[in-house]
Motif scaffolding. Structure first.
Motif, PDB file in Angstrom:
ATOM      1  N   LEU A  10     -11.511 -39.000 -14.342  1.00  0.00           N
ATOM      2  CA  LEU A  10     -12.637 -39.049 -15.277  1.00  0.00           C
ATOM      3  C   LEU A  10     -13.962 -38.968 -14.534  1.00  0.00           C
ATOM      4  N   GLU A  11     -14.060 -39.690 -13.430  1.00  0.00           N
ATOM      5  CA  GLU A  11     -15.306 -39.665 -12.659  1.00  0.00           C
ATOM      6  C   GLU A  11     -15.587 -38.254 -12.150  1.00  0.00           C
ATOM      7  N   ILE A  60     -11.792 -35.356 -21.746  1.00  0.00           N
ATOM      8  CA  ILE A  60     -12.381 -36.643 -21.390  1.00  0.00           C
ATOM      9  C   ILE A  60     -12.126 -37.675 -22.486  1.00  0.00           C
ATOM     10  N   SER A  86     -16.321 -35.791 -15.285  1.00  0.00           N
ATOM     11  CA  SER A  86     -17.584 -36.076 -15.966  1.00  0.00           C
ATOM     12  C   SER A  86     -18.773 -35.438 -15.260  1.00  0.00           C
ATOM     13  N   ARG A  87     -18.583 -35.030 -14.002  1.00  0.00           N
ATOM     14  CA  ARG A  87     -19.654 -34.340 -13.278  1.00  0.00           C
ATOM     15  C   ARG A  87     -19.682 -32.852 -13.602  1.00  0.00           C
ATOM     16  N   ALA A 143     -17.641 -41.552 -17.959  1.00  0.00           N
ATOM     17  CA  ALA A 143     -17.414 -40.799 -19.188  1.00  0.00           C
ATOM     18  C   ALA A 143     -18.437 -41.130 -20.274  1.00  0.00           C
ATOM     19  N   ARG A 161     -19.341 -32.198 -20.365  1.00  0.00           N
ATOM     20  CA  ARG A 161     -20.123 -33.097 -21.205  1.00  0.00           C
ATOM     21  C   ARG A 161     -19.199 -34.176 -21.761  1.00  0.00           C
ATOM     22  N   PRO A 162     -19.331 -35.401 -21.268  1.00  0.00           N
ATOM     23  CA  PRO A 162     -18.410 -36.461 -21.691  1.00  0.00           C
ATOM     24  C   PRO A 162     -18.335 -36.649 -23.194  1.00  0.00           C
TER      25      PRO A 162
END
Length: 224
Positions: free
Chosen positions: A30-31, A45, A34-35, A84, A38-39
């Motif tokens: 997720l980390e 996500i 998320s970069r 997220a 778009r969370p």
């Protein structure tokens, strides 16, 4: 695309071996994702966030592979949720943070037994280690608790336990090779994670209250 390719290959490899989904791996993914997405709108996500919510234990923690390493699982779950876009006031995040705070020792550090002690899947406290303390600090900082007393005590623990040569050394086996079913310690990780935690904290606290930092960490913040 080039950044994500190795991870995509890894996930396909793990899935092909029939490995079960893990909160720590999901949080780390997720980390990363998320970069690059778009969370709030990415369905992948959203599914990962839902998975983490479903895997949280009643006490607020998350298990790692085979049920052990609750500090590690909880750290990555919190970091993934925050990346997220989940709010720090969200009940899932708040419960995870509260679990970490409850497990903090008087020394300011965190310690959890591995090996046969962790076979039951329940938390078994052990002597505080630099690496597990660093994991907890990273979760607290990401959740917005950089200026909390629990985090400051943890920072003091890390600074006080650094050796004269700049390293940290943990006697306990704190990491697990799930494929081999063996617990081990990694001396490089025992130094790398505290350095990352201190740097992340220095940046976060520097934005809030620069004068409250120890002199050495104030220097780190100034350089950053």
């Amino acid at each position: 695309r080039s950044t994500l390719f190795p991870y995509t290959t890894l996930f396909r490899s793990v899935r092909s071996r029939g490995a079960a989904s893990a909160p720590a791996a999901t949080g780390a993914t997720l980390e990363l994702l998320s970069r690059h997405a778009r969370p709030s709108t990415d369905p992948t996500i959203a599914r990962a966030v839902a998975f983490l919510r479903s895997q949280q234990r009643g006490d607020g923690s998350w298990p790692d592979v085979a049920g052990g390493q609750l500090i590690h699982g909880t750290t990555w779950a919190i970091r993934g949720l925050m990346a997220a876009g989940v709010a720090s006031t969200d009940s899932t995040v708040a419960a995870g943070v509260n679990w970490l705070r409850v497990q903090q020792q008087e020394s300011g550090g965190w310690g959890e037994a591995g090996g046969s002690f962790a076979d039951g899947g329940e938390f078994v406290a052990a002597e505080a280690t630099a690496i597990q303390t660093a994991w907890a600090v990273l979760a607290l900082v990401d959740a917005g608790f950089a200026d909390h007393d629990a985090t400051r005590r943890a920072i003091e623990f890390l600074v006080d336990h650094q050796h004269d040569d700049g390293t940290w050394f943990d006697l306990l086996s704190t990491e697990r090779d799930s494929a081999a079913g063996a617990w081990y310690r990694n001396d490089l990780h025992s130094s790398a994670w505290p350095l990352l935690a201190l740097a992340r904290w220095a940046v976060a606290i520097g934005e809030q209250s620069h004068d409250k930092m120890p002199a050495a960490l104030r220097l780190i913040s100034d350089e950053l």
